[in-house]
Motif scaffolding. Structure first.
Motif, PDB file in Angstrom:
ATOM      1  N   ASP A   1       1.127  -1.328  -0.112  1.00  0.00           N
ATOM      2  CA  ASP A   1       0.246  -0.144  -0.298  1.00  0.00           C
ATOM      3  C   ASP A   1       0.756   1.763   0.188  1.00  0.00           C
ATOM      4  O   ASP A   1       0.249   2.377  -1.000  1.00  0.00           O
ATOM      5  N   SER A   2       1.786   1.398   0.470  1.00  0.00           N
ATOM      6  CA  SER A   2       2.699   2.195   0.719  1.00  0.00           C
ATOM      7  C   SER A   2       3.411   2.595  -1.123  1.00  0.00           C
ATOM      8  O   SER A   2       3.801   3.877  -1.117  1.00  0.00           O
TER       9      SER A   2
ATOM     10  N   ALA B   1       0.495   3.853  -3.129  1.00  0.00           N
ATOM     11  CA  ALA B   1       0.445   5.111  -2.484  1.00  0.00           C
ATOM     12  C   ALA B   1       1.586   6.399  -3.352  1.00  0.00           C
ATOM     13  O   ALA B   1       1.267   7.517  -3.721  1.00  0.00           O
ATOM     14  N   ALA B   2       2.480   5.848  -3.046  1.00  0.00           N
ATOM     15  CA  ALA B   2       3.654   6.836  -3.912  1.00  0.00           C
ATOM     16  C   ALA B   2       3.496   6.785  -5.268  1.00  0.00           C
ATOM     17  O   ALA B   2       3.784   7.822  -6.013  1.00  0.00           O
ATOM     18  N   GLY B   3       3.041   5.410  -5.908  1.00  0.00           N
ATOM     19  CA  GLY B   3       3.167   5.698  -7.599  1.00  0.00           C
ATOM     20  C   GLY B   3       1.087   6.968  -7.220  1.00  0.00           C
ATOM     21  O   GLY B   3       1.471   6.890  -8.725  1.00  0.00           O
TER      22      GLY B   3
ATOM     23  N   MET C   1      -0.109   8.946  -6.333  1.00  0.00           N
ATOM     24  CA  MET C   1       0.215  10.199  -5.820  1.00  0.00           C
ATOM     25  C   MET C   1       1.267  10.726  -6.970  1.00  0.00           C
ATOM     26  O   MET C   1       1.495  12.322  -7.017  1.00  0.00           O
ATOM     27  N   SER C   2       2.205  10.214  -7.224  1.00  0.00           N
ATOM     28  CA  SER C   2       3.335  10.851  -8.680  1.00  0.00           C
ATOM     29  C   SER C   2       2.309  11.313  -9.451  1.00  0.00           C
ATOM     30  O   SER C   2       3.004  12.052 -10.763  1.00  0.00           O
ATOM     31  N   ILE C   3       1.255  10.376  -9.778  1.00  0.00           N
ATOM     32  CA  ILE C   3       0.399  10.719 -10.986  1.00  0.00           C
ATOM     33  C   ILE C   3       0.270  12.847 -11.025  1.00  0.00           C
ATOM     34  O   ILE C   3      -0.387  12.864  -9.763  1.00  0.00           O
TER      35      ILE C   3
ATOM     36  N   VAL D   1      -3.533  14.487  -8.771  1.00  0.00           N
ATOM     37  CA  VAL D   1      -3.232  13.398  -7.503  1.00  0.00           C
ATOM     38  C   VAL D   1      -3.221  13.816  -6.188  1.00  0.00           C
ATOM     39  O   VAL D   1      -2.480  14.969  -6.194  1.00  0.00           O
TER      40      VAL D   1
ATOM     41  N   VAL E   1      -4.640   9.604  -2.044  1.00  0.00           N
ATOM     42  CA  VAL E   1      -4.966   8.350  -2.683  1.00  0.00           C
ATOM     43  C   VAL E   1      -5.233   7.506  -0.866  1.00  0.00           C
ATOM     44  O   VAL E   1      -4.898   7.630   0.007  1.00  0.00           O
TER      45      VAL E   1
ATOM     46  N   VAL F   1       9.914  13.135 -11.316  1.00  0.00           N
ATOM     47  CA  VAL F   1       8.541  12.649 -11.223  1.00  0.00           C
ATOM     48  C   VAL F   1       8.112  11.688  -9.951  1.00  0.00           C
ATOM     49  O   VAL F   1       7.020  11.403  -9.855  1.00  0.00           O
TER      50      VAL F   1
ATOM     51  N   LYS G   1       8.228  13.139  -6.222  1.00  0.00           N
ATOM     52  CA  LYS G   1       7.471  14.236  -5.936  1.00  0.00           C
ATOM     53  C   LYS G   1       7.731  14.302  -4.057  1.00  0.00           C
ATOM     54  O   LYS G   1       7.216  13.115  -3.742  1.00  0.00           O
TER      55      LYS G   1
ATOM     56  N   SER H   1       4.750  12.973  -3.081  1.00  0.00           N
ATOM     57  CA  SER H   1       4.418  11.082  -4.005  1.00  0.00           C
ATOM     58  C   SER H   1       5.642  10.074  -2.930  1.00  0.00           C
ATOM     59  O   SER H   1       5.340   9.573  -1.872  1.00  0.00           O
TER      60      SER H   1
ATOM     61  N   ALA I   1       3.269  10.702   0.679  1.00  0.00           N
ATOM     62  CA  ALA I   1       2.063   9.666   0.889  1.00  0.00           C
ATOM     63  C   ALA I   1       2.542   8.152   0.995  1.00  0.00           C
ATOM     64  O   ALA I   1       1.970   6.993   1.904  1.00  0.00           O
ATOM     65  N   ALA I   2       3.955   8.274   0.661  1.00  0.00           N
ATOM     66  CA  ALA I   2       3.967   5.723   1.046  1.00  0.00           C
ATOM     67  C   ALA I   2       4.999   6.332   2.222  1.00  0.00           C
ATOM     68  O   ALA I   2       4.532   5.377   2.702  1.00  0.00           O
TER      69      ALA I   2
ATOM     70  N   MET J   1       1.639   6.448   4.402  1.00  0.00           N
ATOM     71  CA  MET J   1       0.844   4.648   4.519  1.00  0.00           C
ATOM     72  C   MET J   1       1.404   3.923   4.844  1.00  0.00           C
ATOM     73  O   MET J   1       1.222   2.634   5.095  1.00  0.00           O
ATOM     74  N   SER J   2       2.940   4.321   4.763  1.00  0.00           N
ATOM     75  CA  SER J   2       3.801   3.268   6.000  1.00  0.00           C
ATOM     76  C   SER J   2       3.385   3.021   7.047  1.00  0.00           C
ATOM     77  O   SER J   2       4.226   1.667   8.141  1.00  0.00           O
TER      78      SER J   2
ATOM     79  N   VAL K   1      -4.281   8.653   2.371  1.00  0.00           N
ATOM     80  CA  VAL K   1      -3.364  10.191   2.612  1.00  0.00           C
ATOM     81  C   VAL K   1      -4.252  10.857   1.687  1.00  0.00           C
ATOM     82  O   VAL K   1      -3.907  10.949   0.407  1.00  0.00           O
TER      83      VAL K   1
ATOM     84  N   PHE L   1      -9.428  14.649  -1.139  1.00  0.00           N
ATOM     85  CA  PHE L   1     -10.431  14.177  -2.118  1.00  0.00           C
ATOM     86  C   PHE L   1     -11.738  15.379  -2.378  1.00  0.00           C
ATOM     87  O   PHE L   1     -12.253  15.352  -3.208  1.00  0.00           O
TER      88      PHE L   1
END
Lengths: 357, 357, 357, 357
Positions: free
Chosen positions: C226-227, C230-232, C234-236, C239, C242, D221, D224, D227, D230-231, D234-235, D242, D248
């Motif tokens: 999930d971490s 979330a990283a992936g 949120m890097s879009i 966004v 997440v 990219v 970020k 990002s 978020a990682a 979420m960990s 997050v 949201f």
């Protein structure tokens, strides 16, 4: 650092096969605002490119580099730099035999054992063609490290060494061997030509010296400057040995002989010698960084060698293709490039941790 | 791989200074279900530990390792393994002089140049004491690679080489030099003792051979097995050179001489020689993996060497402390450990990419 | 994972600017022997590509991908895959104004603050155009994870949510919104068109579900599945949030409500609910992996917003160019791609550490 | 970033199980010369430590941290910092039942599915006890980022939100909930106590604001700033969502509503709002960095939930042990720590690439 990527902060990733449509590199982490154009890179590629004389492979590649990203209005933007070179002179037919047979000394068997199959055209990904992209990336690294000057030269071919007394920096670019000793260059002409005609090949030793590296680059314990140099140099095709400073010769000195005595100097400590090759405890000392690299003789030779085919049957292998009689020669600009890339990475690493606050 | 961490999938991070309260390592990525206890690690630490005879430093460290995490009911859980050794025999008073003066050949000046100051007690983080944790982590790596057998030995001290004709594997553990040649071991006794009494020191060459490595470990282009070995070996204290297979000698052979001819064998290809040291194109070939490592003579010597103090004044340095007259000797188990760690990492890397589906 | 590279074992690096000559990706670590051609990637790019209807940007890009390396005779070789798309429909003149002024909500000011300048044409490296390469790399990742099925859809635009009772998987590809609820799709048509005509824009929520993920992928503690998701995500671009499983709603449940009760099943445990979104302790449980992603409204709008120019003077910004009235729509295939890439990476990571021996 | 390591330049690795002898972290890459002692870290651990009131677990851990390396004469040396906390109040008998049965919502089943077995005592490595080491490492990170101020607080428990009108920074430390709204804190006292007595548990939302972050931190990219946040978030154990800035809610705004209008200010641009949460294109804008984190209700509850045992038989699970009725509360200092660690890493990354030359 992983698979096809090298570096910690300044990282480059290469891709491409010897006989695919193109080869390329992505250089990431480059500082912004550096003036950069293809013309800054091209001379280094020209120095390495094949087909320039009879002492190197007769493959004719213009090796024209294009910058596809990361530069805007003539300056690096700080985002990923994409460098691309089209392959022009592939002759895949030369390699039809290799598809079925393992060339001794080559990666053929190891690749098959690992992946189950391989791109056999010109060695595919294991070809020294990949090193063109290191040279391209290295040219950018040189701009990053600015004041540092890097010089590599061949010090030995087929066991015949240069005479340090004859060392002439200007001579290096004057002969096809990157040789700083005009007399040795003359001898090597016959030596390499004989090997070529005999369908044989020769090994070489390349030395590389970087001057202007300030004290303090490198990091304990697994990002030592010498450790990263060793990794970078050993990853070059055909390299079998790496030395820093006196290298193996240091193992034959006593502690007093090997000690680089220090004395007070105007701009900091001065060293009476440089057995250490400019690195102590993995960190640069301010002396020239000195590295020596051993290249084995080219494995692709016309002289037949016993081998097996993919089915395990005995076979004789004569590698026709177009090959360098001494890969170490064209390896010289690659050694320079790896030195530049490792130093630029460590300059940035150092800056990350130790600011001038 | 970065700063104090080594490895790609199997990664270890070390911490601790020569004269701090303890040293330690965290080994991450270890497969689950491997039987592991302190008793699996301790013998390797005992082999490296100081104070065992007059040919090594007289510092007395029991080097008792504790496993603080990652093992449950006698098996690895797959989570991070914490290994810790308490420092017992620090004598910081020995180093008071070094606080102010730079020992030539040591990291003292480079650390100060980088960080602005340093933990000078026993060399702090630049001390070879860090290598105890590599030996501990290496013992775990050995269990991961199972069938692979790793053997290192000293092949040369102070320029005096072993005679290959005398090679006896059993002899290695019988003398204090990890020497496989009983006659050489006898000569070295006098050689090293003389150096020690003279307040001098000697260099050494260590060879390491791993047998049982299957073909296919290693990865193009910047995770080549030999490139990772070079990085690992060059990161060991006092190491100045690394060779794979014939190394620098390969640069003096012709292509035919250097070719490891292949013939059909019952269990796959057989090789007539192993100039390549078991690695082609960065990938193992199934032959023994062979690596040679050059250790410079210990920089800490009683013989005075010219240097400067932190203020830049001229000074004479005699390093009293307790030091190895030849660091290469105690480096031998460290070389073995690095070989095990690199191989285990690559076994796991290979498994990640190439499954047996 | 760093700068322009994502992933641990399966790593991809992207390069290219919105208005440069091309964009590309290098995917490294891909297993060998996977059948791969441009035709496997193109449909996913077609699904994302711009200019397909009035609800997305009018830039016309064929987005034709070329594989430049890493594939031989129709199969991946295990070496780095280079993917390239040429930019065709850049209209840099549209952006002349942006060169001098900071568009609110965009990266303009932040890039200038960081790098001192920026490639302002179409947002340069900060453009969502980069995500085309994620979609291309994601198509390869899908082939790696084989049996796993990944589906993303838009569940909400401008605050108007789909009705779960209307969920119809087949409907998703039938409307221009990736909407699984035919009625909502009808409402959104008016909603998005009104926003577009008003020179405004709307946000969206995208949900993504991966079924067929076996229990055991993911790793404690900082490589949790999930971490990494979330990283992936949120890097879009665009966004801002997440969620895994119930996400923020889980914060409003009691422990009993949130517990996914387990019962014995024929093929292992069965779960009465999936509040956890298929991940516990960072590791997959075998249930569908569920992720929700919030996209802010497109920042490029025709409605003027107060801003400043590079000299710090007040300015009004109307972003003309050609923009998506709701970036979340075209973000949907990108979310799918990131899910595929994270899962493929973790499949390989799991295999590295836990073999089937 | 991998397995048990987080960060790019400033990296920390944690180890240890809930009921092992100790837990620890190694923080690598820390700048040299920072004054650091246990007393700088302890207050943050005291804020997180268990057993302080009836709203948190009754496990009594003094959580006294020791610095075992990387500090010399009161200052960081730039080498790896080892931090260790001994576990004192393990009561393994509490967990005997869990050895055989899977607690719904916990990592029990996933760990068994991955590794084949697990350290079931107190959740082993999946226990929130690991987060103590993040708090310790985060305390060091705070010293690195100096001028940045970080504040986290609970904004919602069991769906009951704070009233922004009542926000009082001083109130946060005055109640056991890190609640900035005195009235909400009063309500929560009853809410959480009721849940605890009922053998239930509650979720929570934690907000974190970092002020003083200069514009320019973060990197396109895949590095970020958002990002990496978020990682990191979420960990954390029990986190399921997050958000950055409006998160949201931004998906429900129009482009004009969401635009943070810019106006000329004395010290650079001023923003009329902060919907973006201080990050645009992955790079800080100079506004406060705002992050919201959703914690699910504690999975360990006294209320029985249906589950299965290791043999696959149906079972009822009541988790006795000593647990937080609302893990989000004690998660608050952990959220602060992760914010500090991500920011410090990015400060250093920025410095590596963009110097003040």
């Amino acid at each position: 650092m992983s698979w096809n990527t090298f570096g910690r902060v300044l990282r480059f990733t290469t891709w491409g096969e010897s006989h695919g449509p193109a080869i390329g590199a992505v250089l990431d982490g480059c500082p912004p605002g550096i003036e950069l154009a293809e013309a800054d890179i091209q001379p280094f590629l020209d120095a390495r490119k094949p087909g320039q004389n009879k002492f190197t492979t007769q493959r004719k590649e213009p090796d024209e580099v294009r910058i596809l990203s990361g530069v805007f209005e003539g300056k690096t933007t700080g985002t990923s730099l994409s460098l691309l070179i089209e392959n022009k002179d592939q002759r895949s037919k030369d390699y039809s035999e290799i598809a079925k047979t393992y060339r001794p000394g080559h990666a053929d068997y190891a690749y098959d054992a690992k992946y189950g199959f391989r791109d056999y055209r010109g060695g595919g990904r294991s070809s020294a063609r990949e090193t063109a992209m290191r040279v391209a990336a290295g040219a950018v690294a040189r701009k990053i490290i600015g004041g540092v000057s890097i010089l590599a030269y061949v010090s030995e071919i087929g066991g015949d060494r240069i005479d340090p007394a004859n060392f002439d920096r200007e001579e290096i670019a004057r002969n096809p061997f990157w040789c700083p000793d005009a007399e040795a260059a003359k001898r090597w002409e016959a030596l390499v030509d004989d090997a070529r005609k005999a369908g044989s090949s020769l090994g070489a030793v390349v030395e590389c010296v970087a001057t202007g590296v300030p004290a303090g680059w490198g990091a304990p314990v697994y990002a030592k400057l010498d450790s990263d140099l060793a990794a970078g140099m050993m990853s070059i095709n055909a390299v079998k040995g790496v030395e820093i400073g006196d290298g193996f010769d240091a193992a034959r000195l006593t502690g007093e002989q090997n000690a680089d005595a220090i004395s007070p100097g105007e701009d900091g400590p001065e060293f009476a010698a440089n057995h250490a090759g400019g690195i102590a405890g993995g960190i640069s000392t301010g002396q020239p960084v000195v590295c020596r690299v051993a290249f084995k003789p080219t494995s692709s030779i016309l002289t037949p060698v016993a081998s097996v085919d993919r089915e395990g049957n005995a076979a004789q292998v004569r590698t026709k293709g177009r090959h360098d009689p001494c890969v170490g020669i064209r390896g010289t600009p690659v050694v320079e490039a790896m030195m530049a890339l490792v130093l630029a990475d460590h300059m940035m690493l150092h800056r990350a941790q130790v600011s001038e606050r």
